[in-house]
Structure formats: structure tokens, C-alpha cells
Motif scaffolding. Structure first.
Motif, PDB file in Angstrom:
ATOM      1  N   ASN A 276       0.867  -1.316   0.035  1.00 30.66           N
ATOM      2  CA  ASN A 276      -0.067   0.151  -0.229  1.00 30.66           C
ATOM      3  C   ASN A 276       0.840   1.371   0.001  1.00 30.66           C
ATOM      4  N   TRP A 277       2.019   1.053   0.581  1.00 27.47           N
ATOM      5  CA  TRP A 277       2.928   2.381   0.794  1.00 27.47           C
ATOM      6  C   TRP A 277       3.452   2.917  -0.568  1.00 27.47           C
ATOM      7  N   PHE A 278       3.856   1.556  -1.384  1.00 24.13           N
ATOM      8  CA  PHE A 278       4.299   1.861  -2.686  1.00 24.13           C
ATOM      9  C   PHE A 278       3.304   2.378  -3.739  1.00 24.13           C
ATOM     10  N   LEU A 279       1.958   1.862  -3.490  1.00 23.79           N
ATOM     11  CA  LEU A 279       0.576   2.100  -4.334  1.00 23.79           C
ATOM     12  C   LEU A 279       0.378   3.570  -4.100  1.00 23.79           C
ATOM     13  N   LYS A 280       0.256   3.870  -2.819  1.00 23.54           N
ATOM     14  CA  LYS A 280       0.155   5.501  -2.680  1.00 23.54           C
ATOM     15  C   LYS A 280       0.994   6.481  -3.128  1.00 23.54           C
ATOM     16  N   ARG A 281       2.428   5.892  -3.111  1.00 25.01           N
ATOM     17  CA  ARG A 281       3.515   6.792  -3.633  1.00 25.01           C
ATOM     18  C   ARG A 281       3.238   7.093  -5.071  1.00 25.01           C
ATOM     19  N   ASP A 282       2.833   5.929  -5.883  1.00 29.40           N
ATOM     20  CA  ASP A 282       2.618   6.185  -7.433  1.00 29.40           C
ATOM     21  C   ASP A 282       1.410   6.543  -7.904  1.00 29.40           C
ATOM     22  N   SER A 283       0.310   6.569  -6.835  1.00 27.27           N
ATOM     23  CA  SER A 283      -1.092   6.986  -7.095  1.00 27.27           C
ATOM     24  C   SER A 283      -1.312   8.083  -8.106  1.00 27.27           C
ATOM     25  N   LYS A 284      -0.684   9.238  -7.698  1.00 20.34           N
ATOM     26  CA  LYS A 284      -0.895  10.486  -8.513  1.00 20.34           C
ATOM     27  C   LYS A 284       0.083  10.693  -9.686  1.00 20.34           C
ATOM     28  N   LEU A 285       0.823   9.708  -9.974  1.00 21.91           N
ATOM     29  CA  LEU A 285       2.166  10.031 -10.938  1.00 21.91           C
ATOM     30  C   LEU A 285       1.212   9.087 -12.265  1.00 21.91           C
ATOM     31  N   SER A 286       1.727   9.916 -13.508  1.00 21.74           N
ATOM     32  CA  SER A 286       1.506   9.067 -14.721  1.00 21.74           C
ATOM     33  C   SER A 286       2.350   7.873 -14.935  1.00 21.74           C
ATOM     34  N   LYS A 287       2.003   6.942 -15.685  1.00 25.29           N
ATOM     35  CA  LYS A 287       2.763   5.555 -15.937  1.00 25.29           C
ATOM     36  C   LYS A 287       4.178   5.741 -15.861  1.00 25.29           C
ATOM     37  N   LYS A 288       4.620   6.829 -16.935  1.00 22.14           N
ATOM     38  CA  LYS A 288       6.231   6.915 -17.109  1.00 22.14           C
ATOM     39  C   LYS A 288       6.885   7.832 -15.920  1.00 22.14           C
ATOM     40  N   GLN A 289       6.092   8.200 -14.984  1.00 19.14           N
ATOM     41  CA  GLN A 289       6.660   8.999 -13.625  1.00 19.14           C
ATOM     42  C   GLN A 289       6.775   7.844 -12.534  1.00 19.14           C
ATOM     43  N   ARG A 290       6.289   6.812 -12.541  1.00 22.84           N
ATOM     44  CA  ARG A 290       6.000   5.936 -11.327  1.00 22.84           C
ATOM     45  C   ARG A 290       7.354   5.273 -10.887  1.00 22.84           C
ATOM     46  N   LEU A 291       7.402   4.884  -9.774  1.00 19.57           N
ATOM     47  CA  LEU A 291       8.697   4.266  -9.180  1.00 19.57           C
ATOM     48  C   LEU A 291       8.771   2.879  -9.962  1.00 19.57           C
ATOM     49  N   ILE A 292       7.662   2.175  -9.853  1.00 23.12           N
ATOM     50  CA  ILE A 292       7.668   0.680 -10.144  1.00 23.12           C
ATOM     51  C   ILE A 292       7.319   0.712 -11.751  1.00 23.12           C
ATOM     52  N   GLN A 293       8.008   0.204 -12.482  1.00 18.36           N
ATOM     53  CA  GLN A 293       7.681   0.211 -13.915  1.00 18.36           C
ATOM     54  C   GLN A 293       8.607  -0.401 -15.062  1.00 18.36           C
ATOM     55  N   ASN A 294       8.297  -0.847 -16.224  1.00 21.05           N
ATOM     56  CA  ASN A 294       9.170  -1.512 -17.131  1.00 21.05           C
ATOM     57  C   ASN A 294      10.232  -0.595 -17.697  1.00 21.05           C
ATOM     58  N   THR A 295      11.452  -1.058 -17.168  1.00 18.06           N
ATOM     59  CA  THR A 295      12.585  -0.141 -17.418  1.00 18.06           C
ATOM     60  C   THR A 295      12.963  -0.198 -19.101  1.00 18.06           C
ATOM     61  N   PHE A 296      12.595  -1.300 -19.753  1.00 16.35           N
ATOM     62  CA  PHE A 296      13.125  -1.467 -21.178  1.00 16.35           C
ATOM     63  C   PHE A 296      12.954  -0.131 -22.051  1.00 16.35           C
ATOM     64  N   LYS A 344      24.296  -6.411 -19.628  1.00 15.39           N
ATOM     65  CA  LYS A 344      23.475  -6.969 -20.526  1.00 15.39           C
ATOM     66  C   LYS A 344      22.480  -7.712 -19.902  1.00 15.39           C
ATOM     67  N   ASP A 345      22.460  -8.820 -19.307  1.00 11.60           N
ATOM     68  CA  ASP A 345      21.609  -9.366 -18.469  1.00 11.60           C
ATOM     69  C   ASP A 345      20.438  -8.791 -17.624  1.00 11.60           C
ATOM     70  N   SER A 346      20.784  -7.530 -17.067  1.00 10.96           N
ATOM     71  CA  SER A 346      19.989  -6.907 -16.107  1.00 10.96           C
ATOM     72  C   SER A 346      19.192  -6.108 -17.305  1.00 10.96           C
ATOM     73  N   THR A 347      19.559  -5.332 -18.041  1.00  9.68           N
ATOM     74  CA  THR A 347      18.905  -4.220 -18.720  1.00  9.68           C
ATOM     75  C   THR A 347      18.147  -5.022 -20.078  1.00  9.68           C
ATOM     76  N   ALA A 348      18.526  -6.079 -20.518  1.00  8.67           N
ATOM     77  CA  ALA A 348      18.411  -6.587 -21.644  1.00  8.67           C
ATOM     78  C   ALA A 348      18.130  -5.722 -22.899  1.00  8.67           C
ATOM     79  N   TYR A 349      19.341  -4.891 -22.799  1.00  4.04           N
ATOM     80  CA  TYR A 349      19.378  -3.877 -23.735  1.00  4.04           C
ATOM     81  C   TYR A 349      20.912  -3.733 -24.252  1.00  4.04           C
TER      82      TYR A 349
END
Length: 566
Positions: A276-296, A344-349
Motif C-alpha cells: 500500500n505504501w508503494f501504491l500510494k506513492r505512485d497513485s498520483k503519478l503518470s505511468k512514466k513517472q512511477r517508481l515501479i515500471q517497465n525499464t526497457f 546486458k542481462d539486467s537491462t536486456a539492452y
């Protein structure tokens, strides 16, 4: 100039095999004929200057961890952000987890980091924890809260890969359980459940960060708890009463503390709260601004910025090559890839060719190590505080001691040899305690044989030196140059205790220098003469240019050498 380039790069592999033949020659060249060549000379480009993306670097530990990588990342970022056109920087932690410890400073405030990247001090940096990291969400929450109290709001400057491996108290309990189950044979860990988390990621039984934020998370983690409870019971162990590290209380009390895994209800309640702490932290941010996201997609963007020279990136390694699970000294190894291959393994990039220089970090005048394995060049010391009685007698005034105060008291210890006293002095003035474990580290002579191997395996192209100020003018600096076997034949470094059994380390004693004068230096030519010669000897023996030198404990105590970053 081309011959010098060959010495630095192509010849590095030859040095791995034959550096022992050059020891006397290198000492004569540096200390008798004053050939002081340190850094990357003008006109000589690094190996990846053409293929690598502009302003891209990796920082890798060269020895056994605790080399000061976080400090070098911090200094490197500050330098890069002064380059014209660079608007922001990215720091990518590509492996490790809460078992790793970096320390950085902000306005004299000490900030111990475990999962957070070292770029958080810079307001123009975006800090990424990528997919090959092992993340314990409660520990991360504690770190973020503590860090923001010093550096300010990290929102939109901190990114966690939703694909990162998720560690919970169950994996930590499993590590404790395995130690008892194997009668102590399962050693080498920090109790943070690292190897168990990685193993279950590979056997497809583990979770990733994204799993905690799925709608059915509670059912899945409930089932996992039941499985662990049943497995523990089969060996007459109670999961609920198993002690695991309590990171939050350890930080508050400043000493290692544990907590019980607890009942399933208690375990799920802790996960619910941190979720809940992390969900609340990201709740008012856009998808690209969130802490937890797809880094690729972020890496696509970073590459575009690098090509247009609008940004820089530093890939930050944790632990060191000497702790690599295949290249290290078992059982003192970690579970994630500490070399540049891990990027390479961590970023897949990013492939190796896409990254510019890899910077290998090592302590200048000595090595340090923590774990079960006794390094070849160890200086044996008691584990406890040798000055404890003196400190207790005089109260807190010892906290104001300088280097000479420590030396005065240590010289009085009659039970120690001269070399042990010097090692004890290093341990105190360099504050050689692990950021994660709080344990005194073993003090060792600098091992160039191991460094050559680690430099070769990690694919670094430059070296950064820390702790150059940990030296005395009245004491020589002993350095291991190579090993020989029982028949006197040269034996290039190979990892593994059984491979090193029976080998004899060979040393040279190099003139010491005044560490206090080192701290005053702002340029290479201001360093004490013997400090410059010491660095020149190391560079000749390892075959890679030394380009960054930390000259003291503060952020501003750093010297960039030669044309590096110019």
C-alpha cells in the motif's frame, strides 16, 4: 604513443601471465629513473571510445567488495554533469540487493545505501534499480524514507524494474534453515536471502516485484507461506519463529537485530502494508513517472539521449569481481553477475560494445575482505576491537582522535607485530567495517595477481583508486606482485581455495608517503612524490590506466588524472 597504447590494453593479458618478470624492471623505471606515467595520455583512445555510446561508463569492484564504488559513482556523475550539453544523468544499478553496501555523503551526512543507486545525491540524475537486482520491498521502503530525509524528494528520480527479483522474509528464513540443515556447510551469505531468491527465480518458483502488485497477490503469497511452513516442519523447524534480519530496527538501533517471520497473518500484513505504501506513492503519478515500471523503454530513451550527447549514464555494480559466483572464492561469493556482462542481462539492452569505459575500483594501499575464506595476503588480526579498553577508559573523547592518535595507542599493543600494528591502524582510520554486516573486515596486502585476473574477467578498461590517503611516511607499503608454486614456478591467479593451496605470495615493499599530504592535493602533480610513483608502479604492473584517485574521506577529495573526461 601507439606502443604505450599497446602496453595499456593489448599487453594487459601478457601482464596477467608474465608480470612477475617485470617487477624489478618496473621498480627501477619508476623509483630510480623517475618514469611516472599515470593515467591515459593525450592521443591514446580507450578500447571502447569508438564503439561505446558517448558519456557511458560502468563502475565495477575489482577486489572483494567495499572498495568505494559508490563514492566513485558520485564523483564521476558530478564530473559528467559539468560537461556542456548534458542535461541529466542516469545511474543504473544492475545487480546486487540489500546484501550490498555503498556509502555516500551529503553535507557531511553519511548515507549508507544498499538497494538504492549512488546517484540519488544529484538532483539531475534518474536512478534505476534494474531487473537483475534482488529487492526486499520493506528494506527499500526504509531506505527511501531515510534517504529522502537527507537528499529530498526522490519522486520521478527513482525507478524500480517491475521485473526485479522479489525477496521476502521467506527466502531469508530459508537461508537460515539451510545453514542448520547442512550443519553449517551452507556458508558465505549475509542472511538477506540473496542466493535463495535468485535460485527460485531460475527454478521458476520465485516472484518478481510485479507479482506483489497483482490483484491475486495475497492468495499467491499465502500459498507460498504454506509451502515453506510444510517444508520447515518436515525438518522439525518452525517457520513462524525463525529469526531473520530486521533492516529497519538495525538502522534505528545501529546494531544487527532480527525479527520472527511470524504467522501467515503477520507475514501477509507486512506485505500488505508495504504494498500500500508503494501504491500510494505512485497513485498520483503518470505511468512514466512511477517508481515501479517497465525499464526497457527507458533504455531506448537513454540511448537516444546518449547519441545526441544530451545525457550520461553510469552502470553501478555492487560487491566485486572477486565475489562473482563463478570467478570468486567459494563460499564467499554472491548470486548476481558482478562483471560488465551483468549489465546486458539486467537491462536486456546494452551489449559490452555499446558501453564506453569500464572503471575498476580498488583500494590503493591495502585490500580488505569479509567472509569465511582467508585471503592469500591476509594480515591476521583479532576480530574484536583492539582499543576497546582504552576507549572505555577515556569515554567519547576517542571519537575525536586523528590518525596519529590511533597510531600512538596502537603502537603500545605489545602482542602485535609491526605489520599487525600497521594493519590495526588501517582498520581504525579507514573505518573498515562492512556497511551491511557491521563486521570488522580482514586487512590484507594489496594483491596485484588477483587484480590482474579480475580486471581481465570484468572487461574494465580503466582503474579508479580509493583510500590513497591511508598511508604513512614512516611505513612501507607491501604489495603482492605474484604467486609461485612449491617448485618455484610462477602461478597466475586462479579463483578457488583448492587452486591456491600451497602457493606462495611474493611481495615488494614500496616507499610510504604522508596520507595527510595526499588529502591536500587537488591535482595529480600536488600528490607526494612517492604517492605518484606508487600509482605509476601499480599501473605498469596491472596494465590499465589509473584515471580517478580519491584522496580523502570527503566528496570533494578527488583527482581526475590526465586527459580523462576532458
Amino acid at each position: 604513443m601507439s606502443s604505450y597504447s599497446r602496453l595499456l590494453y593489448i599487453h594487459q593479458n601478457e601482464l596477467y601471465h608474465n608480470a612477475h618478470k617485470r617487477v624489478s624492471e618496473d621498480i627501477q623505471a619508476v623509483y630510480k629513473r623517475n618514469k611516472i606515467a599515470v593515467g591515459l595520455p593525450k592521443g591514446v583512445k580507450s578500447r571502447y571510445a569508438i564503439s561505446g555510446l558517448p558519456n557511458s561508463y560502468a563502475v565495477i569492484g575489482m577486489m572483494w567488495g567495499d572498495e568505494g564504488k559508490g563514492r566513485i559513482v558520485d564523483n564521476l556523475l558530478e564530473k559528467l554533469l559539468t560537461n556542456p550539453g548534458i542535461k541529466n544523468a542516469y545511474v543504473v544499478r544492475f545487480q546486487g540487493g540489500s546484501n550490498a553496501g555503498h556509502t555516500v555523503y551529503k553535507d557531511r551526512h553519511k548515507i549508507p545505501l544498499h538497494q538504492l543507486p549512488s546517484g540519488i545525491l544529484h538532483s539531475r540524475s534518474v536512478n534505476i534499480m534494474d531487473s537483475a537486482m534482488v529487492i526486499h520491498m520493506e528494506d527499500l521502503q526504509t531506505e527511501i524514507i531515510d534517504a529522502e530525509a537527507i537528499v529530498g524528494d526522490l519522486q520521478e528520480r527513482l525507478v524500480l524494474s517491475e521485473d526485479a527479483m522479489l525477496s521476502t522474509d521467506l527466502e531469508r528464513a530459508e537461508e537460515v534453515f539451510l545453514r542448520e540443515k547442512t550443519l553449517g556447510k551452507s556458508k558465505g551469505g549475509t542472511g538477506r536471502g540473496m542466493s535463495q531468491t535468485v535460485a527460485h527465480y531460475i527454478d521458476r518458483q520465485g516472484f518478481i516485484v510485479a507479482d506483489l502488485f497483482e490483484k491475486n497477490w495475497k492468495a499467491r503469497f499465502s500459498k507460498k507461506y504454506d509451502t515453506y511452513k510444510r517444508d520447515f516442519a518436515a525438518w522439525d523447524h518452525d517457520l513462524a519463529t525463525t529469526d531473520v534480519p530486521d533492516f529497519r530496527q538495525t538502522r534505528k538501533q545501529k546494531k544487527p537485530l532480527t525479527r520472527k517471520v511470524g504467522t501467515k497473518k503477520e507475514f501477509l500484513e507486512r506485505l500488505h502494508n508495504v504494498r500500500n505504501w508503494f501504491l500510494k506513492r505512485d497513485s498520483k503519478l503518470s505511468k512514466k513517472q512511477r517508481l515501479i515500471q517497465n525499464t526497457f523503454p527507458i533504455h531506448h530513451q537513454i540511448e537516444d539521449f546518449l547519441v545526441s550527447r544530451k545525457a550520461s549514464v553510469v552502470f553501478e555494480g555492487a560487491q566485486a569481481v572477486g565475489l562473482h559466483f563463478r570467478l570468486g572464492r567459494r563460499p564467499d561469493v554472491t548470486s548476481t553477475d558482478t562483471t560488465m556482462t551483468g549489465i546486458k542481462d539486467s537491462t536486456a539492452y546494452y551489449t559490452r560494445e555499446m558501453i564506453g569505459d569500464g572503471i575498476g575500483v580498488f583500494k590503493a594501499t591495502y585490500d580488505s575482505s569479509v567472509g569465511q575464506v582467508k585471503p592469500m595476503t591476509i594480515i591476521n588480526l583479532p576480530k574484536d576491537d583492539l582499543l576497546l579498553k582504552v576507549k572505555q577508559k577515556i569515554g567519547d573523547t576517542w571519537k575525536n582522535w586523528n590518525d596519529e592518535d590511533y597510531w600512538r595507542e596502537i603502537k603500545k599493543l605489545k602482542s602485535l607485530s609491526v605489520e599487525q600494528k600497521y594493519a590495526a591502524w588501517i582498520r581504525e582510520v579507514a573505518k573498515e567495517k562492512g556497511t551491511t554486516t557491521g563486521r570488522y573486515r580482514e586487512i590484507c596486502y594489496l594483491d596485484l595477481a588477483a587484480m590482474r585476473f579480475n580486471a581481465k574477467m570484468s572487461e574494465v578498461t580503466m582503474l579508479a583508486v580509493t583510500h590513497l590517503d591511508i598511508a604513512r611516511k614512516d611505513h612501507a607499503i607491501r604489495v603482492c606482485t605474484h604467486y609461485t608454486d612449491s617448485k618455484g614456478r610462477n602461478s597466475p591467479y586462479q579463483p578457488g581455495q583448492k587452486r591456491q593451496k600451497g602457493l606462495k605470495p611474493h611481495y615488494v615493499d614500496l616507499p610510504g608517503f604522508d596520507g595527510r599530504q595526499v588529502q591536500k592535493a587537488k591535482r595529480f602533480d600536488e600528490l607526494p612524490e612517492n604517492a605518484k610513483k606508487f600509482l605509476a608502479f601499480i599501473q605498469r604492473q596491472v596494465g590499465l590506466p589509473i584515471t580517478i584517485v580519491s584522496t580523502g574521506p570527503n566528496r570533494e577529495d578527488v583527482v581526475f588524472i590526465s586527459s580523462f573526461l576532458s
